[in-house]
Write a protein that holds these residues in place. Structure first.
Motif, mmCIF file in Angstrom:
data_model
loop_
_atom_site.group_PDB
_atom_site.id
_atom_site.type_symbol
_atom_site.label_atom_id
_atom_site.label_comp_id
_atom_site.label_asym_id
_atom_site.label_seq_id
_atom_site.Cartn_x
_atom_site.Cartn_y
_atom_site.Cartn_z
ATOM 1 N N ARG A 67 56.789 35.663 46.856
ATOM 2 C CA ARG A 67 56.523 34.228 46.714
ATOM 3 C C ARG A 67 55.572 33.969 45.541
ATOM 4 O O ARG A 67 55.800 33.051 44.734
ATOM 5 C CB ARG A 67 55.925 33.694 48.014
ATOM 6 C CG ARG A 67 55.700 32.187 48.027
ATOM 7 C CD ARG A 67 55.344 31.699 49.424
ATOM 8 N NE ARG A 67 54.175 32.384 49.971
ATOM 9 C CZ ARG A 67 54.221 33.297 50.942
ATOM 10 N NH1 ARG A 67 55.381 33.648 51.481
ATOM 11 N NH2 ARG A 67 53.101 33.860 51.378
ATOM 12 N N GLU A 68 54.532 34.788 45.420
ATOM 13 C CA GLU A 68 53.580 34.612 44.321
ATOM 14 C C GLU A 68 54.250 34.853 42.973
ATOM 15 O O GLU A 68 53.979 34.135 41.999
ATOM 16 C CB GLU A 68 52.397 35.560 44.513
ATOM 17 C CG GLU A 68 51.519 35.198 45.706
ATOM 18 C CD GLU A 68 50.453 36.246 45.996
ATOM 19 O OE1 GLU A 68 50.452 37.297 45.306
ATOM 20 O OE2 GLU A 68 49.638 36.034 46.920
ATOM 21 N N ALA A 69 55.134 35.856 42.905
ATOM 22 C CA ALA A 69 55.846 36.133 41.655
ATOM 23 C C ALA A 69 56.765 34.971 41.290
ATOM 24 O O ALA A 69 56.860 34.579 40.116
ATOM 25 C CB ALA A 69 56.647 37.423 41.785
ATOM 26 N N GLU A 189 49.556 44.193 43.951
ATOM 27 C CA GLU A 189 48.175 43.978 43.531
ATOM 28 C C GLU A 189 47.907 44.466 42.112
ATOM 29 O O GLU A 189 47.130 43.854 41.375
ATOM 30 C CB GLU A 189 47.233 44.674 44.513
ATOM 31 C CG GLU A 189 47.259 44.058 45.909
ATOM 32 C CD GLU A 189 46.342 44.771 46.888
ATOM 33 O OE1 GLU A 189 45.766 45.818 46.503
ATOM 34 O OE2 GLU A 189 46.207 44.292 48.025
ATOM 35 N N ARG A 190 48.545 45.548 41.730
ATOM 36 C CA ARG A 190 48.270 46.101 40.399
ATOM 37 C C ARG A 190 49.109 45.462 39.298
ATOM 38 O O ARG A 190 48.620 45.245 38.191
ATOM 39 C CB ARG A 190 48.507 47.613 40.422
ATOM 40 C CG ARG A 190 48.079 48.297 39.137
ATOM 41 C CD ARG A 190 47.936 49.778 39.323
ATOM 42 N NE ARG A 190 47.401 50.421 38.149
ATOM 43 C CZ ARG A 190 47.062 51.704 38.088
ATOM 44 N NH1 ARG A 190 47.200 52.476 39.156
ATOM 45 N NH2 ARG A 190 46.587 52.231 36.983
ATOM 46 N N TYR A 191 50.376 45.130 39.618
ATOM 47 C CA TYR A 191 51.285 44.629 38.578
ATOM 48 C C TYR A 191 51.804 43.222 38.857
ATOM 49 O O TYR A 191 52.629 42.716 38.109
ATOM 50 C CB TYR A 191 52.482 45.587 38.439
ATOM 51 C CG TYR A 191 52.080 47.010 38.157
ATOM 52 C CD1 TYR A 191 51.266 47.325 37.077
ATOM 53 C CD2 TYR A 191 52.501 48.050 38.981
ATOM 54 C CE1 TYR A 191 50.878 48.631 36.819
ATOM 55 C CE2 TYR A 191 52.136 49.359 38.729
ATOM 56 C CZ TYR A 191 51.322 49.643 37.652
ATOM 57 O OH TYR A 191 50.950 50.945 37.410
ATOM 58 N N HIS A 192 51.358 42.589 39.947
ATOM 59 C CA HIS A 192 51.870 41.273 40.334
ATOM 60 C C HIS A 192 53.395 41.293 40.435
ATOM 61 O O HIS A 192 54.072 40.339 40.038
ATOM 62 C CB HIS A 192 51.409 40.195 39.335
ATOM 63 C CG HIS A 192 49.926 40.126 39.166
ATOM 64 N ND1 HIS A 192 49.068 39.748 40.184
ATOM 65 C CD2 HIS A 192 49.133 40.416 38.093
ATOM 66 C CE1 HIS A 192 47.820 39.782 39.753
ATOM 67 N NE2 HIS A 192 47.823 40.193 38.499
ATOM 68 N N ALA A 193 53.895 42.370 40.975
ATOM 69 C CA ALA A 193 55.342 42.555 41.111
ATOM 70 C C ALA A 193 55.719 42.555 42.587
ATOM 71 O O ALA A 193 54.859 42.655 43.463
ATOM 72 C CB ALA A 193 55.773 43.859 40.443
#
Length: 207
Positions: A67-69, A189-193
């Motif tokens: 959802r955030e992506a 968290e690290r790559y927004h993936a």
């Protein structure tokens, strides 16, 4: 050449020797090491299974990052399709990922994703000392971060080539809850993936 001797990547095929060297050279973060060591201890020493995460929790976490992506993409990319990678884990040297590719392509089109590359690994079983009574624990294979194909998935996401990965089901990534949870969080968290599953996480079988 069989799938055992070739891992598909957008640049070049990996030979059997390259496959082995890629595993040895693959960078492993401390987060991966912690989860990997815990999983190995549990497998080889027969410790009782403790379910730290329910299927619902894992599903909600995965969908949160998706959802955030999608929201970031909508704010910054206009009408462009969201770019993803397709990943499959085939269960033998003679198996083909072609059927998975068709399913993943149809799913991507349904959700408006553009598949940028297709990657797969051949599952390598890991000797296990326990036999949990849940469907989530069926099939124990080498952790994803030790597979060349999955390593390429992470490399491409890290480089901005794609924002997510589409997979048939969670067992293509890991049937171990700790490993699977670590992968979701690591990418998110690290790559927004994000990870998109065609078949959502299964609920545990009642005991």
């Amino acid at each position: 050449m069989s799938p055992h001797d070739q891992i598909r990547s957008p640049s070049a095929a990996l030979t059997h020797t390259d496959h082995r060297e890629a595993v040895l050279k693959m960078p492993v973060s401390s987060d991966w090491m912690d989860v990997d060591n815990a999983a190995i201890r549990r497998r080889h020493h027969g410790a009782p299974l403790v379910r730290r995460f329910s299927s619902g929790q894992l599903c909600r976490l995965r969908q949160q990052f998706r959802r955030e992506a999608n929201e970031r993409h909508a704010r910054g990319s206009g009408d462009r399709q969201l770019r993803v990678l397709a990943y499959s884990l085939v269960l033998g040297a003679g198996a083909s990922p072609d059927e998975d590719w068709n399913t993943l392509q149809a799913e991507a089109e349904q959700h408006g994703y553009a598949i940028r590359a297709r990657l797969h690994d051949v599952a390598v079983p890991v000797t296990t000392g326990y036999f949990p009574g849940t469907r989530d624990s069926r099939g124990v294979y080498t952790p994803p971060w030790k597979r060349p194909g999955w390593g390429e998935v992470e490399r491409l996401i890290r480089g901005g080539f794609a924002t997510g990965v589409i997979v048939l089901d969670r067992h293509n990534i890991s049937s171990d809850d700790d490993e699977y949870h670590a992968v979701i969080r690591h990418l998110g968290e690290r790559y927004h993936a994000f990870i998109h599953l065609v078949i959502p996480e299964e609920p545990a079988v009642p005991t």
